[in-house]
Enzyme design. Sequence first.
Site, PDB file in Angstrom:
ATOM      1  N   SER A   1     -91.599   8.777  25.195  1.00  0.00           N
ATOM      2  CA  SER A   1     -91.446   7.369  25.540  1.00  0.00           C
ATOM      3  C   SER A   1     -92.687   6.631  25.034  1.00  0.00           C
ATOM      4  O   SER A   1     -93.790   6.870  25.519  1.00  0.00           O
ATOM      5  CB  SER A   1     -91.325   7.262  27.069  1.00  0.00           C
ATOM      6  OG  SER A   1     -91.352   5.935  27.481  1.00  0.00           O
TER       7      SER A   1
ATOM      8  N   LYS B   1     -87.973   7.109  22.498  1.00  0.00           N
ATOM      9  CA  LYS B   1     -87.630   5.914  23.277  1.00  0.00           C
ATOM     10  C   LYS B   1     -88.758   4.926  23.088  1.00  0.00           C
ATOM     11  O   LYS B   1     -89.920   5.313  23.083  1.00  0.00           O
ATOM     12  CB  LYS B   1     -87.475   6.347  24.736  1.00  0.00           C
ATOM     13  CG  LYS B   1     -87.706   5.304  25.797  1.00  0.00           C
ATOM     14  CD  LYS B   1     -87.221   5.833  27.139  1.00  0.00           C
ATOM     15  CE  LYS B   1     -88.103   5.387  28.280  1.00  0.00           C
ATOM     16  NZ  LYS B   1     -87.673   5.955  29.580  1.00  0.00           N
TER      17      LYS B   1
ATOM     18  N   LYS C   1     -90.351   1.229  24.532  1.00  0.00           N
ATOM     19  CA  LYS C   1     -90.282   0.225  25.583  1.00  0.00           C
ATOM     20  C   LYS C   1     -90.073  -1.130  24.930  1.00  0.00           C
ATOM     21  O   LYS C   1     -90.673  -1.414  23.879  1.00  0.00           O
ATOM     22  CB  LYS C   1     -91.602   0.211  26.367  1.00  0.00           C
ATOM     23  CG  LYS C   1     -91.828   1.480  27.173  1.00  0.00           C
ATOM     24  CD  LYS C   1     -90.906   1.540  28.364  1.00  0.00           C
ATOM     25  CE  LYS C   1     -91.232   2.709  29.263  1.00  0.00           C
ATOM     26  NZ  LYS C   1     -90.324   2.787  30.415  1.00  0.00           N
TER      27      LYS C   1
ATOM     28  N   ASP D   1     -85.982   1.058  26.373  1.00  0.00           N
ATOM     29  CA  ASP D   1     -86.065   0.911  27.838  1.00  0.00           C
ATOM     30  C   ASP D   1     -86.698  -0.444  28.159  1.00  0.00           C
ATOM     31  O   ASP D   1     -87.841  -0.706  27.762  1.00  0.00           O
ATOM     32  CB  ASP D   1     -86.920   2.051  28.413  1.00  0.00           C
ATOM     33  CG  ASP D   1     -86.940   2.074  29.937  1.00  0.00           C
ATOM     34  OD1 ASP D   1     -86.329   1.170  30.564  1.00  0.00           O
ATOM     35  OD2 ASP D   1     -87.566   2.995  30.515  1.00  0.00           O
TER      36      ASP D   1
ATOM     37  N   GLU E   1     -81.826   1.415  28.282  1.00  0.00           N
ATOM     38  CA  GLU E   1     -82.150   1.773  29.664  1.00  0.00           C
ATOM     39  C   GLU E   1     -82.559   0.537  30.468  1.00  0.00           C
ATOM     40  O   GLU E   1     -83.378  -0.265  30.006  1.00  0.00           O
ATOM     41  CB  GLU E   1     -83.287   2.809  29.625  1.00  0.00           C
ATOM     42  CG  GLU E   1     -83.642   3.403  30.977  1.00  0.00           C
ATOM     43  CD  GLU E   1     -84.711   4.510  30.858  1.00  0.00           C
ATOM     44  OE1 GLU E   1     -84.946   5.006  29.740  1.00  0.00           O
ATOM     45  OE2 GLU E   1     -85.310   4.852  31.883  1.00  0.00           O
TER      46      GLU E   1
ATOM     47  N   ASP F   1     -81.942   3.506  35.460  1.00  0.00           N
ATOM     48  CA  ASP F   1     -83.111   4.246  35.958  1.00  0.00           C
ATOM     49  C   ASP F   1     -83.479   3.668  37.338  1.00  0.00           C
ATOM     50  O   ASP F   1     -83.017   4.167  38.373  1.00  0.00           O
ATOM     51  CB  ASP F   1     -84.245   4.103  34.916  1.00  0.00           C
ATOM     52  CG  ASP F   1     -85.587   4.670  35.352  1.00  0.00           C
ATOM     53  OD1 ASP F   1     -85.700   5.160  36.476  1.00  0.00           O
ATOM     54  OD2 ASP F   1     -86.555   4.618  34.560  1.00  0.00           O
TER      55      ASP F   1
ATOM     56  N   LYS G   1     -84.521  10.845  37.770  1.00  0.00           N
ATOM     57  CA  LYS G   1     -85.907  11.273  37.988  1.00  0.00           C
ATOM     58  C   LYS G   1     -85.902  11.887  39.371  1.00  0.00           C
ATOM     59  O   LYS G   1     -85.749  11.158  40.368  1.00  0.00           O
ATOM     60  CB  LYS G   1     -86.846  10.064  37.963  1.00  0.00           C
ATOM     61  CG  LYS G   1     -87.024   9.463  36.583  1.00  0.00           C
ATOM     62  CD  LYS G   1     -87.949   8.259  36.609  1.00  0.00           C
ATOM     63  CE  LYS G   1     -88.078   7.671  35.220  1.00  0.00           C
ATOM     64  NZ  LYS G   1     -88.628   6.321  35.219  1.00  0.00           N
TER      65      LYS G   1
ATOM     66  N   GLY H   1     -89.330  10.634  33.194  1.00  0.00           N
ATOM     67  CA  GLY H   1     -90.674  10.997  33.628  1.00  0.00           C
ATOM     68  C   GLY H   1     -91.393   9.766  34.129  1.00  0.00           C
ATOM     69  O   GLY H   1     -90.913   8.636  33.975  1.00  0.00           O
TER      70      GLY H   1
HETATM   71  O1  OSB Z   1     -89.091   3.598  32.992  1.00  0.00           O
HETATM   72  O2  OSB Z   1     -88.967   5.598  32.373  1.00  0.00           O
HETATM   73  C1  OSB Z   1     -89.643   4.645  32.770  1.00  0.00           C
HETATM   74  C2  OSB Z   1     -93.354   5.591  32.798  1.00  0.00           C
HETATM   75  C3  OSB Z   1     -93.773   4.953  33.953  1.00  0.00           C
HETATM   76  C4  OSB Z   1     -92.879   4.209  34.664  1.00  0.00           C
HETATM   77  C5  OSB Z   1     -91.551   4.093  34.230  1.00  0.00           C
HETATM   78  C6  OSB Z   1     -91.120   4.748  33.092  1.00  0.00           C
HETATM   79  C7  OSB Z   1     -92.047   5.486  32.345  1.00  0.00           C
HETATM   80  C8  OSB Z   1     -91.740   6.138  31.076  1.00  0.00           C
HETATM   81  C9  OSB Z   1     -92.624   7.275  30.633  1.00  0.00           C
HETATM   82  O3  OSB Z   1     -90.872   5.765  30.325  1.00  0.00           O
HETATM   83  C10 OSB Z   1     -91.987   8.591  30.804  1.00  0.00           C
HETATM   84  C11 OSB Z   1     -92.961   9.739  30.633  1.00  0.00           C
HETATM   85  O4  OSB Z   1     -93.307  10.064  29.503  1.00  0.00           O
HETATM   86  O5  OSB Z   1     -93.367  10.320  31.644  1.00  0.00           O
HETATM   87 MG    MG Z   2     -87.038   3.849  32.572  1.00  0.00          MG
END
Ligand code: OSB
Ligand code: MG
Length: 371
Positions: free
Chosen positions: A139, A165, A167, A192, A217, A242, A266, A294
């Site tokens: 991510s 992924k 952001k 996301d 997402e 999510d 999660k 994660g």
């Molecule tokens: O939305 O999935 C999410 C990290 C912190 C808070 C929300 C998210 C995330 C990530 C990182 O996308 C996922 C990771 O590599 O742990």
């Molecule tokens: Mg997410």
Amino acid sequence: MNRIKRIKIAELFLVRLPLIRPFETSFSIQKDREALLVKLTSDNSYGWGECVAGADPFYSYETNRTACHIISDYLIPLVFSLRKFFIEDALDEFSHIQGHFMAKAAVENALFDLLSREQNLPLYTLIGGTYKKIRSGISLGIEHNTDELLRLTEEAVKKKYHRIKIKVKKGKDIRVLKILRKYFPELPLMADANGDYQETDLQLLKQFDEFNLMMLEQPLGNNDLYFHSLIQKELKTPICLDESIQSLNDLRTALALESCRIINIKQARVGGIKAAKIMQSYCLQHNIKVWSGGMLETGIGRNFNLHLQTLPGFTLPGDTSETSRYFHEDIVDTPIVLQSDGFIEIPPGPGIGAEVIPKRLNKYKIMYKKF
Ligand code: OSB
Ligand code: MG
């Protein structure tokens, strides 16, 4: 025997680990990971859990402070009151407390780790997992320099991550995806938004369909199951939820409304391994694909996500990346690494398969409580 005899000591550690690179999402820029760790000790074993609430109530209403309150004042006294109990007994007691699934997951996880260490088994064996290795995914945060995003993407592709992924947020979306797709037309890619859009952004969201994304997402807010259902009808791109899914009830409502086609489970957001398993099998029955997300966890929380993904049904690559993608130094001894084919092997040791390094714990600890 799956019973735990009695928990004698409970400890809480708040640690703050600097991230290798600041992680920007639509809701914040994180420079470090503040994690609340739980250690439970019985006569013959111990187990660790990690709460994934952050320092701020941006991703969820839970924070490390609310989790500390719920764990200290409710969950630990409940666990102390049980004798020769199944983990399910503890979870029944937890269900009297509304919400606070991240706090509950941290304690549930510690119980699972403790139980599997007591039986000298890796966690995945105890929970019925079958795969010996799992897929990886990365991510990438919002980058303000597109060349930098292209460089990070190239680096991840070379490492053989199974999907990438990125952001996105309003104004940092269509143009960025266009450039990425120009250089990586075939890349398994998703985006996301962490809830940055509104139902009135339908025309903008429709433009995501151009990029052949695996999924989009959480485009809308946490409580927007109904509006997600209206948007999903209009989009070719599957929506993945999510933040909106905290409980089995949320999941059932989302599927009944057709608010999404994919779920990011999660385990640490939904109350732990047990709740995640129930959700996964519900999704399997309803033909909904799932993957494991994660939360920039330390090696403790991340290993729970690893073991969870050995269960049948976790077929899509999740946000499970190498330790070196997050931290220079983790608090556990066994870093998570990608094999040359991009898969991640499950550590074979008892419990989560990693041991906390006391020196590191001390170095990064900013609060400690013993019960
Ligand atoms: O939305 O999935 C999410 C990290 C912190 C808070 C929300 C998210 C995330 C990530 C990182 O996308 C996922 C990771 O590599 O742990
Ligand atoms: Mg997410």
